[in-house]
Scaffold this active site. Structure first.
Site, mmCIF file in Angstrom:
data_model
loop_
_atom_site.group_PDB
_atom_site.id
_atom_site.type_symbol
_atom_site.label_atom_id
_atom_site.label_comp_id
_atom_site.label_asym_id
_atom_site.label_seq_id
_atom_site.Cartn_x
_atom_site.Cartn_y
_atom_site.Cartn_z
ATOM 1 N N ASP A 86 38.991 40.451 30.952
ATOM 2 C CA ASP A 86 38.113 40.175 32.101
ATOM 3 C C ASP A 86 37.042 39.205 31.601
ATOM 4 O OD1 ASP A 86 36.392 40.203 34.293
ATOM 5 O OD2 ASP A 86 36.433 42.387 34.534
ATOM 6 N N ASP A 97 34.736 34.830 38.063
ATOM 7 C CA ASP A 97 34.915 36.152 37.446
ATOM 8 C C ASP A 97 36.368 36.536 37.708
ATOM 9 O OD1 ASP A 97 34.832 38.804 36.668
ATOM 10 O OD2 ASP A 97 33.335 39.420 38.144
ATOM 11 N N HIS A 158 32.765 43.002 44.205
ATOM 12 C CA HIS A 158 31.334 42.748 44.380
ATOM 13 C C HIS A 158 31.069 41.338 44.883
ATOM 14 C CE1 HIS A 158 31.589 40.620 40.444
ATOM 15 N NE2 HIS A 158 32.516 41.530 40.217
ATOM 16 N N HIS A 166 26.590 40.522 40.004
ATOM 17 C CA HIS A 166 26.809 41.647 40.924
ATOM 18 C C HIS A 166 25.670 41.661 41.939
ATOM 19 C CE1 HIS A 166 30.074 44.069 38.797
ATOM 20 N NE2 HIS A 166 29.913 42.986 38.078
ATOM 21 N N GLU A 191 38.632 43.197 42.661
ATOM 22 C CA GLU A 191 39.210 43.588 41.369
ATOM 23 C C GLU A 191 39.762 45.000 41.385
ATOM 24 O OE1 GLU A 191 36.401 43.882 38.098
ATOM 25 O OE2 GLU A 191 34.729 43.437 39.430
ATOM 26 N N GLU A 290 41.872 40.609 38.916
ATOM 27 C CA GLU A 290 40.682 40.170 39.658
ATOM 28 C C GLU A 290 40.706 38.676 39.943
ATOM 29 O OE1 GLU A 290 37.014 40.552 37.429
ATOM 30 O OE2 GLU A 290 35.803 40.465 39.259
HETATM 31 CO CO CO Z 1 33.992 41.292 38.587
#
Ligand code: CO
Length: 306
Positions: A86, A97, A158, A166, A191, A290
């Site tokens: 990640d 992200d 998020h 976030h 995600e 994600e």
């Molecule tokens: Co994330």
């Protein structure tokens, strides 16, 4: 809404994040050192004109998230490990992200790896301006349940904002009744985590990732220098001792400053907060996929393709 220049930066950060993720996945071979994988992933991000939005998370088997190697980490991948990569890039405050999962040299958990991927891809098929948060959660849960696994109910997607990983709403992997809808111009990450465990993670040991949570006057000149460095370098984004390389950035840490010690001290003082590893039941496996999305029109754009 983002203007053209801002959107170009968001897209570039997304592209670099995606390529870094795929590089990381390609390095997950038996015997590979987690430290080397993290350094390669983050090095790729820096070499391609971006900053590291957060330390590369390399979480194995029942560890769902929030582990990054220490500066002297000796952990190596073993045959049969299921590892989540990640990672994220930031370009002038615009963030990508993204995450993927791979099983190291075996195929025992292929369906479980596919389950989180299918759930994410299902969301990508319909999410856009006006989609209620609850619909995203419902789709994730239905997809993963249909595949015979549990969602990890306390790990959420998020919203993402300028210099803020976030921000705003979170997107649970089930229908929590949230009627909030995705608005045009918003950036957000979806995600899904799938597991053969209980569907819930608890806090484990510290995972070496920290974030600045408050300003406090400090008298120690070394710590003062260190705080000035992290403010300039990370601007409130998560980081780790490994990211405090004194050879980088416009501002240079003094020779005597030991990032690992400084991080520990600042955590004790409550200036930094340390993230715990998020852990499922022992012996279980967690997978994650994600994407970051930009909401424009009926179908949001995935910024972290493929
Ligand atoms: Co994330």
């Amino acid at each position: 809404m983002l203007n053209d220049e801002q959107l170009a930066k968001l897209r570039k950060a997304g592209e670099v994040s995606a390529a870094a993720r795929d590089l990381g996945i390609s390095l997950c071979k038996p015997g590979a050192k987690l430290l080397d994988i993290a350094q390669e992933v983050e090095g790729y991000i820096r070499d391609h004109g971006c900053g590291v939005a957060f330390p590369c998370n390399l979480s194995i088997n029942e560890v769902a998230a929030h582990y990054t190697p220490t500066p002297n980490d000796q952990t190596r991948l073993e045959i049969g490990d299921v590892i989540k990569v990640d990672c994220g890039a930031v370009l002038d405050g615009y963030i990508g992200d993204t995450a993927a999962t791979v099983e190291v040299a075996t195929n025992a958990y292929r369906d479980l790896v596919e389950a989180s991927k299918r759930a994410r891809n299902t969301v990508a098929e319909f999410v856009g301006e006006g989609t209620p948060i609850r619909e995203i959660g419902r789709a994730i849960e239905m997809s993963i349940k249909r595949d015979g696994y549990n969602v990890v109910e306390n790990l959420c997607g998020h919203q993402i904002d300028y210099w803020d990983l976030h921000a705003g709403y979170s997107i649970p992997p089930y229908d929590a009744g949230d009627e909030t809808v995705i608005q045009a111009g918003q950036t957000f990450a979806v995600e899904p985590f799938a597991t053969n465990g209980k569907g819930y993670v608890d806090n484990g040991k510290p995972g070496n990732i920290v974030i600045k949570v408050r300003d406090k006057p400090v008298s120690d000149p070394e710590l003062k220098d260190f705080i000035a460095f992290i403010d300039q370098e990370f601007k409130g984004l998560p980081f780790c001792a490994r990211s405090c390389d004194r050879s980088r950035g416009d501002w240079q840490l003094g020779d005597s400053v030991d990032p690992e010690k400084c991080v520990k001290k600042l955590v004790r003082m409550g200036i930094l907060s340390s993230f715990a590893q998020l852990v499922e039941v022992p012996g279980s496996i967690v997978t994650q996929h994600e994407y970051t999305f930009y909401a424009i029109g009926k179908r949001a754009e995935v910024t972290t393709l493929p």
